[in-house]
Design a protein around this motif. Structure first.
Motif, PDB file in Angstrom:
ATOM      1  N   ASP A  40       0.864  -1.171   0.000  1.00 43.99           N
ATOM      2  CA  ASP A  40       0.000   0.000   0.000  1.00 43.99           C
ATOM      3  C   ASP A  40       0.909   1.233   0.000  1.00 43.99           C
ATOM      4  N   PRO A  41       0.905   2.023  -1.087  1.00 45.83           N
ATOM      5  CA  PRO A  41       1.795   3.184  -1.143  1.00 45.83           C
ATOM      6  C   PRO A  41       1.547   4.186  -0.027  1.00 45.83           C
ATOM      7  N   GLY A  42       0.355   4.228   0.514  1.00 42.05           N
ATOM      8  CA  GLY A  42       0.044   5.129   1.608  1.00 42.05           C
ATOM      9  C   GLY A  42       0.490   4.596   2.958  1.00 42.05           C
ATOM     10  N   ASN A  43       0.873   3.326   2.989  1.00 46.04           N
ATOM     11  CA  ASN A  43       1.297   2.696   4.241  1.00 46.04           C
ATOM     12  C   ASN A  43       2.410   1.689   3.927  1.00 46.04           C
ATOM     13  N   ARG A  44       3.410   2.171   3.192  1.00 44.82           N
ATOM     14  CA  ARG A  44       4.484   1.314   2.692  1.00 44.82           C
ATOM     15  C   ARG A  44       5.202   0.578   3.817  1.00 44.82           C
ATOM     16  N   ASP A  45       5.553   1.283   4.889  1.00 46.46           N
ATOM     17  CA  ASP A  45       6.321   0.657   5.966  1.00 46.46           C
ATOM     18  C   ASP A  45       5.596  -0.545   6.564  1.00 46.46           C
ATOM     19  N   ALA A  46       4.317  -0.394   6.838  1.00 43.66           N
ATOM     20  CA  ALA A  46       3.538  -1.497   7.416  1.00 43.66           C
ATOM     21  C   ALA A  46       3.405  -2.652   6.426  1.00 43.66           C
ATOM     22  N   SER A  47       3.222  -2.331   5.150  1.00 47.18           N
ATOM     23  CA  SER A  47       3.121  -3.374   4.125  1.00 47.18           C
ATOM     24  C   SER A  47       4.414  -4.173   4.036  1.00 47.18           C
ATOM     25  N   VAL A  48       5.536  -3.467   4.004  1.00 43.06           N
ATOM     26  CA  VAL A  48       6.844  -4.123   3.910  1.00 43.06           C
ATOM     27  C   VAL A  48       7.092  -4.953   5.167  1.00 43.06           C
ATOM     28  N   GLU A  49       6.749  -4.417   6.323  1.00 49.02           N
ATOM     29  CA  GLU A  49       6.946  -5.154   7.577  1.00 49.02           C
ATOM     30  C   GLU A  49       6.152  -6.459   7.572  1.00 49.02           C
ATOM     31  N   ARG A  50       4.927  -6.416   7.082  1.00 46.05           N
ATOM     32  CA  ARG A  50       4.095  -7.620   7.021  1.00 46.05           C
ATOM     33  C   ARG A  50       4.739  -8.680   6.127  1.00 46.05           C
ATOM     34  N   ILE A  51       5.270  -8.263   4.974  1.00 48.46           N
ATOM     35  CA  ILE A  51       5.918  -9.204   4.059  1.00 48.46           C
ATOM     36  C   ILE A  51       7.150  -9.820   4.718  1.00 48.46           C
TER      37      ILE A  51
ATOM     38  N   ARG B 287       9.910 -14.360   7.397  1.00 50.07           N
ATOM     39  CA  ARG B 287      10.655 -14.877   8.558  1.00 50.07           C
ATOM     40  C   ARG B 287      10.050 -16.188   9.053  1.00 50.07           C
ATOM     41  N   GLU B 288       8.747 -16.310   8.957  1.00 48.62           N
ATOM     42  CA  GLU B 288       8.037 -17.489   9.456  1.00 48.62           C
ATOM     43  C   GLU B 288       8.091 -18.669   8.493  1.00 48.62           C
ATOM     44  N   ASP B 289       8.552 -18.454   7.283  1.00 52.13           N
ATOM     45  CA  ASP B 289       8.583 -19.516   6.275  1.00 52.13           C
ATOM     46  C   ASP B 289      10.034 -19.879   5.968  1.00 52.13           C
ATOM     47  N   PRO B 290      10.506 -21.022   6.460  1.00 50.83           N
ATOM     48  CA  PRO B 290      11.909 -21.371   6.256  1.00 50.83           C
ATOM     49  C   PRO B 290      12.258 -21.648   4.787  1.00 50.83           C
ATOM     50  N   GLU B 291      11.269 -21.948   3.964  1.00 54.87           N
ATOM     51  CA  GLU B 291      11.505 -22.220   2.546  1.00 54.87           C
ATOM     52  C   GLU B 291      10.457 -21.490   1.698  1.00 54.87           C
ATOM     53  N   PRO B 292      10.620 -20.186   1.525  1.00 57.11           N
ATOM     54  CA  PRO B 292       9.589 -19.434   0.805  1.00 57.11           C
ATOM     55  C   PRO B 292       9.560 -19.679  -0.699  1.00 57.11           C
TER      56      PRO B 292
ATOM     57  N   ARG C 289      18.092  -6.096   5.918  1.00 60.39           N
ATOM     58  CA  ARG C 289      18.231  -5.770   7.347  1.00 60.39           C
ATOM     59  C   ARG C 289      17.740  -6.905   8.239  1.00 60.39           C
ATOM     60  N   ALA C 290      16.775  -7.676   7.722  1.00 63.72           N
ATOM     61  CA  ALA C 290      16.244  -8.809   8.479  1.00 63.72           C
ATOM     62  C   ALA C 290      17.100 -10.059   8.294  1.00 63.72           C
ATOM     63  N   GLY C 291      18.112  -9.974   7.445  1.00 64.16           N
ATOM     64  CA  GLY C 291      18.971 -11.132   7.197  1.00 64.16           C
ATOM     65  C   GLY C 291      18.338 -12.169   6.300  1.00 64.16           C
ATOM     66  N   LEU C 292      17.310 -11.787   5.569  1.00 66.27           N
ATOM     67  CA  LEU C 292      16.621 -12.716   4.669  1.00 66.27           C
ATOM     68  C   LEU C 292      17.215 -12.597   3.271  1.00 66.27           C
ATOM     69  N   ARG C 293      17.467 -13.728   2.644  1.00 65.66           N
ATOM     70  CA  ARG C 293      18.074 -13.747   1.315  1.00 65.66           C
ATOM     71  C   ARG C 293      17.317 -14.695   0.381  1.00 65.66           C
ATOM     72  N   PRO C 294      16.019 -14.439   0.168  1.00 67.32           N
ATOM     73  CA  PRO C 294      15.271 -15.327  -0.734  1.00 67.32           C
ATOM     74  C   PRO C 294      15.719 -15.119  -2.183  1.00 67.32           C
ATOM     75  N   THR C 295      15.461 -16.116  -3.004  1.00 66.47           N
ATOM     76  CA  THR C 295      15.702 -15.980  -4.436  1.00 66.47           C
ATOM     77  C   THR C 295      14.651 -15.036  -5.003  1.00 66.47           C
TER      78      THR C 295
END
Length: 85
Positions: free
Chosen positions: A28-39, A44-49, A70-76
């Motif tokens: 949501d461009p009006g709430n980008r930070d919250a949208s990105v945080e949710r993703i 983080r909860e999915d070990p094999e996304p 920043r979260a240390g996530l490196r998905p393809t």
């Protein structure tokens, strides 16, 4: 936006012919930070996304890529031209 939706739909339609689309998010461009945080939290909860296809505008892609790093996530990642900015 229309660009993101049409690109995401085209990818999903083709991908479903041989794979499974497990999750779909929108920023949501009006709430980008919250949208990105949710993703980031969902990933983080999915070990094999699997592979993430990003159909985003450059500002949204930038915010998401920074948050993933920043979260240390490196998905393809696959995506449109916004990943090159």
């Amino acid at each position: 936006g229309e660009y993101e939706t049409s690109l995401a739909n085209a990818f999903a339609d083709q991908f479903r012919k041989s794979g499974e689309v497990r999750q779909r998010w929108e920023i949501d461009p009006g709430n980008r930070d919250a949208s990105v945080e949710r993703i980031v939290n969902d990933l983080r909860e999915d070990p094999e996304p699997g592979v993430l296809f990003l159909a985003l505008y450059p500002a949204d892609a930038h915010a998401l890529l920074l948050a993933l790093g920043r979260a240390g996530l490196r998905p393809t990642l696959l995506g449109g031209e916004a990943l090159g900015f």
